[in-house]
Design a protein around this motif. Structure first.
Motif, PDB file in Angstrom:
ATOM      1  N   ILE A 120      -4.021  -1.257  31.951  1.00  0.00           N
ATOM      2  CA  ILE A 120      -4.850  -0.468  31.040  1.00  0.00           C
ATOM      3  C   ILE A 120      -4.978   0.950  31.555  1.00  0.00           C
ATOM      4  O   ILE A 120      -4.832   1.209  32.752  1.00  0.00           O
ATOM      5  CB  ILE A 120      -6.249  -1.094  30.866  1.00  0.00           C
ATOM      6  CG1 ILE A 120      -6.940  -1.322  32.208  1.00  0.00           C
ATOM      7  CG2 ILE A 120      -6.173  -2.388  30.083  1.00  0.00           C
ATOM      8  CD1 ILE A 120      -8.371  -1.829  32.101  1.00  0.00           C
ATOM      9  N   ASP A 121      -5.257   1.864  30.638  1.00  0.00           N
ATOM     10  CA  ASP A 121      -5.477   3.269  30.981  1.00  0.00           C
ATOM     11  C   ASP A 121      -6.950   3.494  31.305  1.00  0.00           C
ATOM     12  O   ASP A 121      -7.782   2.600  31.174  1.00  0.00           O
ATOM     13  CB  ASP A 121      -5.055   4.160  29.810  1.00  0.00           C
ATOM     14  CG  ASP A 121      -3.546   4.109  29.567  1.00  0.00           C
ATOM     15  OD1 ASP A 121      -2.791   3.879  30.531  1.00  0.00           O
ATOM     16  OD2 ASP A 121      -3.137   4.285  28.402  1.00  0.00           O
ATOM     17  N   GLU A 122      -7.292   4.727  31.688  1.00  0.00           N
ATOM     18  CA  GLU A 122      -8.669   5.065  32.059  1.00  0.00           C
ATOM     19  C   GLU A 122      -9.638   4.933  30.884  1.00  0.00           C
ATOM     20  O   GLU A 122     -10.815   4.679  31.091  1.00  0.00           O
ATOM     21  CB  GLU A 122      -8.737   6.498  32.609  1.00  0.00           C
ATOM     22  CG  GLU A 122      -8.142   6.643  33.987  1.00  0.00           C
ATOM     23  CD  GLU A 122      -8.969   5.926  35.047  1.00  0.00           C
ATOM     24  OE1 GLU A 122     -10.199   6.071  35.071  1.00  0.00           O
ATOM     25  OE2 GLU A 122      -8.362   5.197  35.851  1.00  0.00           O
ATOM     26  N   ASP A 123      -9.156   5.128  29.668  1.00  0.00           N
ATOM     27  CA  ASP A 123     -10.046   5.040  28.499  1.00  0.00           C
ATOM     28  C   ASP A 123      -9.926   3.695  27.788  1.00  0.00           C
ATOM     29  O   ASP A 123     -10.240   3.574  26.614  1.00  0.00           O
ATOM     30  CB  ASP A 123      -9.763   6.176  27.520  1.00  0.00           C
ATOM     31  CG  ASP A 123      -8.398   6.065  26.862  1.00  0.00           C
ATOM     32  OD1 ASP A 123      -7.512   5.408  27.439  1.00  0.00           O
ATOM     33  OD2 ASP A 123      -8.230   6.629  25.763  1.00  0.00           O
ATOM     34  N   GLU A 124      -9.500   2.659  28.530  1.00  0.00           N
ATOM     35  CA  GLU A 124      -9.337   1.328  27.950  1.00  0.00           C
ATOM     36  C   GLU A 124     -10.045   0.289  28.825  1.00  0.00           C
ATOM     37  O   GLU A 124     -10.274   0.513  30.011  1.00  0.00           O
ATOM     38  CB  GLU A 124      -7.857   0.969  27.844  1.00  0.00           C
ATOM     39  CG  GLU A 124      -7.079   1.855  26.911  1.00  0.00           C
ATOM     40  CD  GLU A 124      -5.596   1.530  26.885  1.00  0.00           C
ATOM     41  OE1 GLU A 124      -4.970   1.823  25.858  1.00  0.00           O
ATOM     42  OE2 GLU A 124      -5.062   1.004  27.879  1.00  0.00           O
ATOM     43  N   ALA A 125     -10.369  -0.831  28.195  1.00  0.00           N
ATOM     44  CA  ALA A 125     -10.979  -1.954  28.905  1.00  0.00           C
ATOM     45  C   ALA A 125     -10.436  -3.244  28.310  1.00  0.00           C
ATOM     46  O   ALA A 125      -9.998  -3.272  27.160  1.00  0.00           O
ATOM     47  CB  ALA A 125     -12.499  -1.909  28.775  1.00  0.00           C
ATOM     48  N   ILE A 126     -10.466  -4.298  29.098  1.00  0.00           N
ATOM     49  CA  ILE A 126     -10.058  -5.618  28.620  1.00  0.00           C
ATOM     50  C   ILE A 126     -11.327  -6.457  28.442  1.00  0.00           C
ATOM     51  O   ILE A 126     -12.054  -6.697  29.404  1.00  0.00           O
ATOM     52  CB  ILE A 126      -9.093  -6.318  29.602  1.00  0.00           C
ATOM     53  CG1 ILE A 126      -7.804  -5.517  29.756  1.00  0.00           C
ATOM     54  CG2 ILE A 126      -8.811  -7.744  29.138  1.00  0.00           C
ATOM     55  CD1 ILE A 126      -6.959  -5.442  28.500  1.00  0.00           C
ATOM     56  N   LEU A 127     -11.564  -6.865  27.214  1.00  0.00           N
ATOM     57  CA  LEU A 127     -12.702  -7.705  26.877  1.00  0.00           C
ATOM     58  C   LEU A 127     -12.294  -9.165  27.021  1.00  0.00           C
ATOM     59  O   LEU A 127     -11.274  -9.582  26.483  1.00  0.00           O
ATOM     60  CB  LEU A 127     -13.149  -7.418  25.441  1.00  0.00           C
ATOM     61  CG  LEU A 127     -14.235  -8.302  24.860  1.00  0.00           C
ATOM     62  CD1 LEU A 127     -15.543  -8.078  25.597  1.00  0.00           C
ATOM     63  CD2 LEU A 127     -14.402  -8.017  23.386  1.00  0.00           C
ATOM     64  N   VAL A 128     -13.078  -9.926  27.772  1.00  0.00           N
ATOM     65  CA  VAL A 128     -12.829 -11.358  27.953  1.00  0.00           C
ATOM     66  C   VAL A 128     -13.866 -12.082  27.094  1.00  0.00           C
ATOM     67  O   VAL A 128     -15.067 -11.879  27.260  1.00  0.00           O
ATOM     68  CB  VAL A 128     -12.986 -11.772  29.432  1.00  0.00           C
ATOM     69  CG1 VAL A 128     -12.690 -13.247  29.605  1.00  0.00           C
ATOM     70  CG2 VAL A 128     -12.101 -10.933  30.329  1.00  0.00           C
ATOM     71  N   PHE A 129     -13.392 -12.901  26.166  1.00  0.00           N
ATOM     72  CA  PHE A 129     -14.307 -13.616  25.286  1.00  0.00           C
ATOM     73  C   PHE A 129     -13.824 -15.042  25.081  1.00  0.00           C
ATOM     74  O   PHE A 129     -12.684 -15.377  25.369  1.00  0.00           O
ATOM     75  CB  PHE A 129     -14.458 -12.895  23.938  1.00  0.00           C
ATOM     76  CG  PHE A 129     -13.215 -12.857  23.098  1.00  0.00           C
ATOM     77  CD1 PHE A 129     -13.019 -13.767  22.065  1.00  0.00           C
ATOM     78  CD2 PHE A 129     -12.243 -11.894  23.315  1.00  0.00           C
ATOM     79  CE1 PHE A 129     -11.880 -13.723  21.286  1.00  0.00           C
ATOM     80  CE2 PHE A 129     -11.103 -11.846  22.534  1.00  0.00           C
ATOM     81  CZ  PHE A 129     -10.920 -12.764  21.514  1.00  0.00           C
ATOM     82  N   THR A 130     -14.735 -15.887  24.623  1.00  0.00           N
ATOM     83  CA  THR A 130     -14.422 -17.279  24.356  1.00  0.00           C
ATOM     84  C   THR A 130     -14.547 -17.526  22.865  1.00  0.00           C
ATOM     85  O   THR A 130     -15.549 -17.159  22.257  1.00  0.00           O
ATOM     86  CB  THR A 130     -15.378 -18.218  25.120  1.00  0.00           C
ATOM     87  OG1 THR A 130     -15.345 -17.889  26.499  1.00  0.00           O
ATOM     88  CG2 THR A 130     -14.977 -19.671  24.934  1.00  0.00           C
ATOM     89  N   GLN A 131     -13.512 -18.116  22.295  1.00  0.00           N
ATOM     90  CA  GLN A 131     -13.514 -18.462  20.876  1.00  0.00           C
ATOM     91  C   GLN A 131     -13.071 -19.915  20.758  1.00  0.00           C
ATOM     92  O   GLN A 131     -11.974 -20.264  21.183  1.00  0.00           O
ATOM     93  CB  GLN A 131     -12.575 -17.545  20.091  1.00  0.00           C
ATOM     94  CG  GLN A 131     -12.570 -17.797  18.612  1.00  0.00           C
ATOM     95  CD  GLN A 131     -11.690 -16.798  17.877  1.00  0.00           C
ATOM     96  OE1 GLN A 131     -10.815 -16.152  18.460  1.00  0.00           O
ATOM     97  NE2 GLN A 131     -11.929 -16.664  16.599  1.00  0.00           N
ATOM     98  N   TYR A 132     -13.941 -20.741  20.194  1.00  0.00           N
ATOM     99  CA  TYR A 132     -13.662 -22.178  20.072  1.00  0.00           C
ATOM    100  C   TYR A 132     -13.263 -22.777  21.422  1.00  0.00           C
ATOM    101  O   TYR A 132     -12.266 -23.471  21.548  1.00  0.00           O
ATOM    102  CB  TYR A 132     -12.574 -22.447  19.035  1.00  0.00           C
ATOM    103  CG  TYR A 132     -12.950 -22.044  17.641  1.00  0.00           C
ATOM    104  CD1 TYR A 132     -14.078 -22.565  17.021  1.00  0.00           C
ATOM    105  CD2 TYR A 132     -12.167 -21.145  16.934  1.00  0.00           C
ATOM    106  CE1 TYR A 132     -14.414 -22.201  15.732  1.00  0.00           C
ATOM    107  CE2 TYR A 132     -12.502 -20.783  15.638  1.00  0.00           C
ATOM    108  CZ  TYR A 132     -13.625 -21.309  15.039  1.00  0.00           C
ATOM    109  OH  TYR A 132     -13.963 -20.945  13.764  1.00  0.00           O
TER     110      TYR A 132
END
Length: 147
Positions: A120-132
């Motif tokens: 990822i770049d400096e202006d990006e983030a990785i969102l970790v989420f749970t679905q089902y």
């Protein structure tokens, strides 16, 4: 013939395990509708704010986020119900230094770096989420700094 059968079985098992381990794919569809994602510098480090316009709470839980080389839990803001907040400790808060180590109890060390599973770049983030009950990842882009 028997050796060929063992070889084919081994290849099949390795392929099966390799496909299970590489299930970390970025989702193309957002798990929620986001407003402008931003971060601020605090006395303790960085606070990442993720305002959510709409989310289906029954299906999706926001777990954590990778940002600026660190990982932090996401917590729902108590003041604003549609805001998720992640705090990253940078170690800039005052620490108590004393000759008696018991007096230093409560000092919090800076947060250790933790590499994102995706680049990822400096202006990006990785969102970790749970679905089902499945762990998924989504890239947030265009993150801005606010004062």
């Amino acid at each position: 013939m028997k050796n060929a059968l063992h070889l084919m079985t081994g290849i099949f098992i390795l392929t099966l395990f390799a496909s299970c381990g590489s299930n970390k794919d970025l989702q193309e569809r957002a798990p929620a509708q986001f407003n402008e994602v931003y971060y601020t510098y605090t006395s303790n480090g960085i606070q990442l704010n993720i305002p959510v316009a709409a989310i289906q709470d029954q299906r999706i839980t926001m777990d954590a986020v990778y940002f600026h080389g660190m990982k932090s839990e996401l917590n729902k803001s108590e003041e604003k119900p549609n805001l998720y907040v992640a705090n990253f400790r940078m170690g800039s808060e005052d620490m108590i230094m004393h000759e008696d180590p018991k007096e230093e109890y409560g000092n919090r060390p800076p947060q250790l770096p933790e590499e994102s599973p995706f680049s990822i770049d400096e202006d990006e983030a990785i969102l970790v989420f749970t679905q089902y009950d499945k762990l998924k990842y989504y890239k947030l882009t265009g993150i801005v700094e606010k004062e």
